[in-house]
Design a protein around this motif. Sequence first.
Motif, PDB file in Angstrom:
ATOM      1  N   VAL A 118       0.859  -1.188   0.000  1.00 24.08           N
ATOM      2  CA  VAL A 118       0.000   0.000   0.000  1.00 24.08           C
ATOM      3  C   VAL A 118       0.892   1.234   0.000  1.00 24.08           C
ATOM      4  N   VAL A 137      -1.531  -4.637   2.661  1.00 23.61           N
ATOM      5  CA  VAL A 137      -2.885  -5.073   2.998  1.00 23.61           C
ATOM      6  C   VAL A 137      -2.747  -6.180   4.035  1.00 23.61           C
ATOM      7  N   ILE A 142      -4.625  -1.788   6.824  1.00 20.90           N
ATOM      8  CA  ILE A 142      -3.201  -1.706   6.506  1.00 20.90           C
ATOM      9  C   ILE A 142      -2.427  -2.272   7.690  1.00 20.90           C
ATOM     10  N   ALA A 170      -7.579   4.658   2.314  1.00 19.94           N
ATOM     11  CA  ALA A 170      -7.525   4.189   3.695  1.00 19.94           C
ATOM     12  C   ALA A 170      -8.424   5.100   4.516  1.00 19.94           C
ATOM     13  N   LEU A 179      -9.531  -0.324   4.666  1.00 22.50           N
ATOM     14  CA  LEU A 179      -9.346   0.028   3.264  1.00 22.50           C
ATOM     15  C   LEU A 179     -10.679  -0.056   2.532  1.00 22.50           C
ATOM     16  N   VAL A 204      -4.778   5.975  -1.653  1.00 24.03           N
ATOM     17  CA  VAL A 204      -3.657   5.037  -1.727  1.00 24.03           C
ATOM     18  C   VAL A 204      -3.632   4.336  -3.082  1.00 24.03           C
ATOM     19  N   PHE A 247      -2.176   0.419  -4.824  1.00 20.12           N
ATOM     20  CA  PHE A 247      -1.750  -0.941  -4.507  1.00 20.12           C
ATOM     21  C   PHE A 247      -0.723  -1.411  -5.540  1.00 20.12           C
TER      22      PHE A 247
END
Length: 262
Positions: free
Chosen positions: A95, A106, A118, A228, A235, A255, A257
């Motif tokens: 993240v 994650v 997170i 987040a 999340l 955020v 990924f």
Amino acid sequence: MFNRVFLVSLLAASFSSLAAGDKIYTDISGTSFSHPLINGQVATASPPVVWKPLSNRALLAARLPPRSPKFVESLVAKRRPSAVDAISGTATIIVKDENGATLGFVGKELTDFDTFPITQDSTLALTVTVVPSPDPTSDFVDLKIPGQPADTSFVGLALGAAGAAFGKGNAAYGFMGPISESTTPDSDTNNVGGASESQIWTLNPSTLVLSALWRGESGDPIPLTLFADGTFGDLDFAGDLTAFVNKFGDFVQKVTFVLRPN
């Protein structure tokens, strides 16, 4: 089965598992919240959780490149895994914040809302495998969680309390949690939220960045913003993050990924 992370020091109530249809999002004063009440109480973090970038020591411990100094970066392997590497085995999900700094991973331990948080401990990162769509013309993939029962074996979106009309000016949002497999909204009961959808992910083969798009009953897929939620410690997804914040007032951090093959 999943372990659960209890945010007792942050949240106002203990967890009680509720079926999706039993979830309540409005308190006795009529105030609406983005996350369901727990045992009739609003369970928010006070103050909100603010995720900060990992230190260089933590990055190195997690086998990730440090932010600085440059001479330390040269000691870390710079090989970028290929997409073939990414889909041939298990992976974790890094993240990052809007500036590309790593906030953590994650996490595999669910929040009180049955959602993914997170974690800044790489040993507590969720492990997934990438499953390509059986449709050879589709770019979508599933993120499968090894060893889970079918109804909680995929990482996906479960609708929140503002409907499914994702897009500009609409506060529609979804929770990120363990759900069953589906390519269109699935009304099967889950512990996360409303109707759910797992095959929402696309993977950039060069950068290994994961993107999410809502695939409604009709029309084109709608891009989603990953964020987040510091007010509730998990999340989530939104079609218009500003509209979501304007409606619910949650503290959020946008955020991205990035998949990291194990």
